[in-house]
Write an enzyme that holds these catalytic residues in place. Sequence first.
Site, mmCIF file in Angstrom:
data_model
loop_
_atom_site.group_PDB
_atom_site.id
_atom_site.type_symbol
_atom_site.label_atom_id
_atom_site.label_comp_id
_atom_site.label_asym_id
_atom_site.label_seq_id
_atom_site.Cartn_x
_atom_site.Cartn_y
_atom_site.Cartn_z
ATOM 1 C CB SER A 113 -51.932 -4.024 13.166
ATOM 2 O OG SER A 113 -51.589 -5.292 13.707
ATOM 3 C CG ASN A 114 -49.318 -8.483 11.180
ATOM 4 O OD1 ASN A 114 -49.885 -9.546 11.046
ATOM 5 N ND2 ASN A 114 -48.977 -8.002 12.375
ATOM 6 C CG LEU A 115 -51.398 -5.840 5.929
ATOM 7 C CD1 LEU A 115 -52.625 -5.627 5.072
ATOM 8 C CD2 LEU A 115 -50.593 -7.042 5.426
ATOM 9 C CD GLN A 116 -46.049 0.120 10.438
ATOM 10 O OE1 GLN A 116 -46.053 -1.039 10.862
ATOM 11 N NE2 GLN A 116 -45.273 1.059 10.925
ATOM 12 N NE ARG A 117 -44.646 -4.405 12.586
ATOM 13 C CZ ARG A 117 -45.948 -4.498 12.808
ATOM 14 N NH1 ARG A 117 -46.785 -3.702 12.189
ATOM 15 N NH2 ARG A 117 -46.423 -5.387 13.657
ATOM 16 C CG ASP B 230 -41.968 -9.467 18.456
ATOM 17 O OD1 ASP B 230 -41.924 -10.599 18.979
ATOM 18 O OD2 ASP B 230 -43.033 -8.945 18.064
ATOM 19 C CG ASN B 231 -40.584 -13.025 22.427
ATOM 20 O OD1 ASN B 231 -40.061 -13.864 23.160
ATOM 21 N ND2 ASN B 231 -41.052 -13.346 21.217
ATOM 22 C CB CYS C 233 -42.785 -3.456 17.818
ATOM 23 S SG CYS C 233 -41.002 -3.386 17.551
ATOM 24 C CB CYS D 210 -52.292 -0.973 29.763
ATOM 25 S SG CYS D 210 -52.086 -2.760 29.948
#
Length: 392
Positions: A78-82, A139-140, A197, A350
């Site tokens: 999922s990291n590779l998108q950005r 990011d936190n 994110c 969730c």
Amino acid sequence: MSLPPLVEPAAELTVDEVRRYSRHLIIPDVGMDGQKRLKNAKVLCVGAGGLGSPALMYLAAAGVGTLGIVEFDEVDESNLQRQIIHSQADIGRSKAESAKDSVLGINPYVNVVLHEERLEADNVMEIFAQYDLIVDGTDNFATRYLVNDAAVLLNKPYVWGSIYRFDGQASVFWSEHGPCYRCLYPEPPPPGMVPSCAEGGVLGVLCASIGSIQVNEAIKLLAGIGDPLVGRLMIYDALEMQYRQVKVRKDPNCAVCGENPTVTELIDYEAFCGVVSEEAQEAAAGATITPKQLKEWIDGDEKIEIIDVRELNEYEIVSIPGAKLIPKNEFLMGTALQDLPQDRRIVLHCKTGVRSAEVLAVLKSAGFADAVHVGGGVIGWVNQIEPEKPVY
């Protein structure tokens, strides 16, 4: 605000370096002197993720002599998108090692120093002391306040960036010459109020927009050129393609850089920011079940109502069989309570268990005493029960 160069120039550039950096050298504001300063600079990137990826790549390409990388995570698909510093072949590898390989592939003259550990109060001062400038790509909120306070205590400048969905922010914080992060945000938002994110998403290319601004500011600080974003917050709206600036003034009452600071040493930042509220922690105590327990209840036809408190776009990616979607905000506003069944136990979930714990606190206070939530959320469900389903 024009500031003096952050570092002294290196003794010389080699013939190969002159060829490599020639497009910098012919810029009058950079020139030989500025490039030598970049060569002599030591810059630390906190994180090798969305913002760290473009920051590290462009800092390397610019000729920053020493690049430090603080990163403890592994590359996930999922990291590779950005996170463009990593590739498909790096999935499962250390992000720090992957980033180092990419940096050296861009510029073999860079000295890369890895800090493969979580940045915490007991190591941040020692790590930061080795560098001239910090680039914060975290990011936190807990790590952001940690970075800020350590930078103030060590009198280190740092370039800050933040991204979420289509929105980005960037600034330079240096308490000697202007405000710090706490002057802008004295207190963290309430736990669960601002999605990460991972929960809310981020447009991949936004990372490049904000990361490149961070590198631009880093180069200006190191070489002593231009007007850095000290005392200014740059806000970018990618959907509207608008940039705007907000002035940020130094707060004389700031807890860490003010006239009478109350934070004179590092604190417990996880406790300061909180992952979930105290109410959610209390509600979840003794009312948290595992995905396997939920599967047993489903198979045993227990009288339960499974409620997914995520957003619709998340629900469309993956869901637990039989779960009804009621987003968290509908509970916070109270509109969802009247439609809940009274003859069945409410089971909330969730993505990972944070939002469902917050909703659980609302239900408990509304009289649903036997309500529970699923620890680990739908991610835990997929990992333990339906591994063929996607995660995000």
